[in-house]
Structures are given as structure tokens and as C-alpha cells.
Design a protein around this motif. Structure first.
Motif, PDB file in Angstrom:
ATOM      1  N   ALA A   1      -0.487  33.010 -26.882  1.00  0.00           N
ATOM      2  CA  ALA A   1      -1.629  32.167 -27.234  1.00  0.00           C
ATOM      3  C   ALA A   1      -1.581  30.817 -26.517  1.00  0.00           C
ATOM      4  O   ALA A   1      -2.587  30.101 -26.484  1.00  0.00           O
ATOM      5  CB  ALA A   1      -1.682  31.953 -28.749  1.00  0.00           C
ATOM      6  N   ASP A   2      -0.402  30.463 -25.957  1.00  0.00           N
ATOM      7  CA  ASP A   2      -0.250  29.177 -25.282  1.00  0.00           C
ATOM      8  C   ASP A   2      -0.621  29.227 -23.801  1.00  0.00           C
ATOM      9  O   ASP A   2      -0.503  28.214 -23.095  1.00  0.00           O
ATOM     10  CB  ASP A   2       1.199  28.680 -25.401  1.00  0.00           C
ATOM     11  CG  ASP A   2       1.578  28.400 -26.840  1.00  0.00           C
ATOM     12  OD1 ASP A   2       0.671  28.108 -27.637  1.00  0.00           O
ATOM     13  OD2 ASP A   2       2.781  28.498 -27.155  1.00  0.00           O
ATOM     14  N   MET A   3      -1.049  30.393 -23.313  1.00  0.00           N
ATOM     15  CA  MET A   3      -1.429  30.454 -21.906  1.00  0.00           C
ATOM     16  C   MET A   3      -2.640  29.551 -21.661  1.00  0.00           C
ATOM     17  O   MET A   3      -3.602  29.559 -22.433  1.00  0.00           O
ATOM     18  CB  MET A   3      -1.754  31.893 -21.477  1.00  0.00           C
ATOM     19  CG  MET A   3      -0.526  32.788 -21.407  1.00  0.00           C
ATOM     20  SD  MET A   3      -0.762  34.286 -20.420  1.00  0.00           S
ATOM     21  CE  MET A   3      -1.974  35.140 -21.400  1.00  0.00           C
TER      22      MET A   3
ATOM     23  N   MET B   1       1.173  39.287 -12.882  1.00  0.00           N
ATOM     24  CA  MET B   1       2.168  38.579 -13.686  1.00  0.00           C
ATOM     25  C   MET B   1       1.531  37.264 -14.106  1.00  0.00           C
ATOM     26  O   MET B   1       1.069  36.488 -13.261  1.00  0.00           O
ATOM     27  CB  MET B   1       3.455  38.353 -12.890  1.00  0.00           C
ATOM     28  CG  MET B   1       4.037  39.666 -12.361  1.00  0.00           C
ATOM     29  SD  MET B   1       5.687  39.490 -11.624  1.00  0.00           S
ATOM     30  CE  MET B   1       6.708  39.348 -13.117  1.00  0.00           C
ATOM     31  N   THR B   2       1.481  37.010 -15.429  1.00  0.00           N
ATOM     32  CA  THR B   2       0.551  36.009 -15.956  1.00  0.00           C
ATOM     33  C   THR B   2       1.152  34.628 -16.184  1.00  0.00           C
ATOM     34  O   THR B   2       0.530  33.794 -16.821  1.00  0.00           O
ATOM     35  CB  THR B   2      -0.065  36.521 -17.267  1.00  0.00           C
ATOM     36  OG1 THR B   2       0.989  36.839 -18.185  1.00  0.00           O
ATOM     37  CG2 THR B   2      -0.916  37.754 -17.018  1.00  0.00           C
ATOM     38  N   GLY B   3       2.349  34.374 -15.670  1.00  0.00           N
ATOM     39  CA  GLY B   3       2.939  33.047 -15.809  1.00  0.00           C
ATOM     40  C   GLY B   3       4.005  33.016 -16.892  1.00  0.00           C
ATOM     41  O   GLY B   3       4.091  33.912 -17.723  1.00  0.00           O
ATOM     42  N   THR B   4       4.822  31.963 -16.856  1.00  0.00           N
ATOM     43  CA  THR B   4       5.997  31.905 -17.734  1.00  0.00           C
ATOM     44  C   THR B   4       5.976  30.652 -18.591  1.00  0.00           C
ATOM     45  O   THR B   4       5.484  29.607 -18.156  1.00  0.00           O
ATOM     46  CB  THR B   4       7.281  31.945 -16.874  1.00  0.00           C
ATOM     47  OG1 THR B   4       8.402  32.263 -17.710  1.00  0.00           O
ATOM     48  CG2 THR B   4       7.549  30.620 -16.177  1.00  0.00           C
TER      49      THR B   4
ATOM     50  N   GLY C   1       0.620  31.002 -11.060  1.00  0.00           N
ATOM     51  CA  GLY C   1       1.520  29.852 -11.139  1.00  0.00           C
ATOM     52  C   GLY C   1       1.146  28.959 -12.299  1.00  0.00           C
ATOM     53  O   GLY C   1      -0.035  28.769 -12.593  1.00  0.00           O
ATOM     54  N   ARG C   2       2.134  28.430 -12.979  1.00  0.00           N
ATOM     55  CA  ARG C   2       1.940  27.373 -13.997  1.00  0.00           C
ATOM     56  C   ARG C   2       0.825  27.695 -14.986  1.00  0.00           C
ATOM     57  O   ARG C   2      -0.187  27.015 -15.041  1.00  0.00           O
ATOM     58  CB  ARG C   2       1.635  26.038 -13.320  1.00  0.00           C
ATOM     59  CG  ARG C   2       2.755  25.589 -12.402  1.00  0.00           C
ATOM     60  CD  ARG C   2       2.497  24.216 -11.824  1.00  0.00           C
ATOM     61  NE  ARG C   2       3.354  23.975 -10.666  1.00  0.00           N
ATOM     62  CZ  ARG C   2       2.911  23.646  -9.454  1.00  0.00           C
ATOM     63  NH1 ARG C   2       1.620  23.506  -9.228  1.00  0.00           N
ATOM     64  NH2 ARG C   2       3.763  23.460  -8.478  1.00  0.00           N
ATOM     65  N   ASN C   3       1.049  28.702 -15.822  1.00  0.00           N
ATOM     66  CA  ASN C   3       0.014  29.076 -16.791  1.00  0.00           C
ATOM     67  C   ASN C   3       0.372  28.707 -18.222  1.00  0.00           C
ATOM     68  O   ASN C   3      -0.330  29.085 -19.152  1.00  0.00           O
ATOM     69  CB  ASN C   3      -0.289  30.576 -16.687  1.00  0.00           C
ATOM     70  CG  ASN C   3      -1.646  30.921 -17.272  1.00  0.00           C
ATOM     71  OD1 ASN C   3      -2.522  30.050 -17.379  1.00  0.00           O
ATOM     72  ND2 ASN C   3      -1.822  32.155 -17.678  1.00  0.00           N
TER      73      ASN C   3
END
Ligand code: MN
Length: 232
Positions: free
Chosen positions: A175-177, A201-204, A31-33
């Protein structure tokens, strides 16, 4: 010993460029990455460690690259949202994995959509109840074919984007994760033992929004692939 009902089939994700498939065991979601998406969902990205939720393995909908796939969907929600995400496929299990070792557990990468019934998710949040009806519903995880890390490496940067009917809705960069793929794997493996077949799933990035029947979604992650589908 015999199964008393027909044994359910194992969900699979095709590997790009051949006949091979990757068996899916679990789907973990972060969530929220991305900071701007955390802000659009009303939270402060600087204060929150990553948190996780799950989708069932059979929520995966393989979307062949570059093709249009009809997709029955609009059920039980008035606000079906798209979230484009980098998907990480785990090829080697482990627990309490060190950040420095984490990428060695990755088999490959795909592009996925964390489809979300935003109205139901919001209701569950407000009531302090689990998110399943908003996040873990049938066919809620369409994904592109997998690319092996052995062939493409481990993308640390690259555009993450999503268009609806040709209009750009989401645009970000790996790069913004807030938490990198290696950090996500390390943290997640402190809560759950990871096994081969797990997907993360690494966030949106920001720009999530609604789709309706008839809309065409195109989404991609630079260096990983893209997918195209129509909501029907
Ligand atoms: Mn998501």
C-alpha cells in the motif's frame, strides 16, 4: 532455414503448485517506488514520476518456494545489495493502457529480488552512464514461483519483507507504493508495448543493504509467496 548456432532456451518462471511454466520475454524494473527508499537513495519522492530500467530475461533465477538454493554470485562488486519487490507477470499485451484496464493485463504475481551491484550503479550514476553493469548482470533477478491472479486476485496491500541471516532488513507494505501496479503498467505501456511474458519488478521498500558469501536471504510478499536462498 536453420539456426547456425544452437537456439538459446527461453527463460521460464515456474507457476506455483504444478508443472506449468511462464515464458519470460523482458524484465522491466521501476526505480524508487517507495518514498522511504527514495529518500535513502538521496532523492525527493514527491517530485519524481516513475522511471524504468531493464534486466535481460535470462537474469531470472527461479527459486523454488521454501527451498535453499546455492547461488554463485560475488563477482565484480564489493557491495551486492538486496531489493525485495513484488513482481507482476503480464499475460496480455498492450500499449498506452488505461489505469482502469491495467490489471486485466496481469497474469500473476511473484516475489523477486532486484539484486544490485550498488558500487557499480553509483559509479555509473556519477558518470552519467547506463546502469547495466550494476543492475542487469547475470542471475540478478531471483524469483519465487508465480501465482495466477485468477487464483489470488490483485494484492493492493500486504507486507513486503526481507531477512538476512534471520535479521529483518526490509519491511514495507504494498500500500506504500508511490505508483500502484495499475499506474506502473499504464505508465510503462506509454514507453514500451507490453507483451505476454513481460515481467515488471515494482520497486523496493527501504532497508536495502549488502549481502556476502554465506548469507541466507529470506524474503516475501504477503499473499504472494516467499523465497529463500543462500549466497555462495
Ligand atoms: Mn529495485
Amino acid at each position: 532455414m536453420a539456426f547456425v548456432i544452437a537456439q538459446p532456451s527461453v527463460p521460464v518462471l515456474p507457476v506455483a503448485g504444478g508443472e506449468d511454466v511462464f515464458p519470460v520475454r523482458r524484465i522491466y524494473c521501476v526505480g524508487r517506488n517507495y518514498a522511504a527508499h527514495a529518500r535513502e537513495m538521496g532523492s525527493d519522492p514527491d517530485r519524481e514520476p516513475p522511471f524504468f530500467f531493464c534486466k535481460p530475461a535470462d537474469a531470472v533465477v527461479p527459486i523454488p518456494s521454501g527451498e535453499c538454493v546455492a547461488w554463485p554470485y560475488a563477482m565484480a562488486t564489493a557491495n551486492l545489495h538486496h531489493e525485495v519487490e513484488l513482481v507482476v507477470a503480464i499475460g496480455r499485451g498492450g500499449e498506452r493502457i488505461a489505469v482502469e484496464q491495467a490489471l486485466s493485463h496481469v497474469w500473476g504475481y511473484a516475489v523477486g529480488l532486484d539484486m544490485t551491484r550498488r558500487d557499480l550503479q553509483g559509479q555509473m550514476k556519477d558518470q552519467g552512464r547506463p546502469w547495466e553493469i550494476g543492475k542487469a548482470f547475470d542471475r540478478s533477478a531471483p524469483m519465487s514461483p508465480l501465482l495466477p491472479a485468477a487464483a489470488v486476485g490483485h494484492p493492493g496491500r500486504g507486507a513486503v519483507w526481507l531477512d538476512v541471516n534471520g535479521v529483518r532488513r526490509q519491511q514495507g507494505d504494498l500500500a506504500d507504493m508511490i505508483w500502484s501496479v495499475a499506474e506502473v503498467i499504464s505508465r510503462l505501456s506509454g514507453w514500451f508495448r507490453l507483451e505476454p511474458g513481460d515481467l515488471v519488478m515494482t520497486g523496493t521498500p527501504e532497508g536495502v543493504g549488502a549481502v556476502k558469501v554465506g548469507d541466507r536471504i529470506e524474503a516475501g510478499v504477503e499473499g504472494v509467496g516467499k523465497l529463500s536462498l543462500q549466497v555462495t
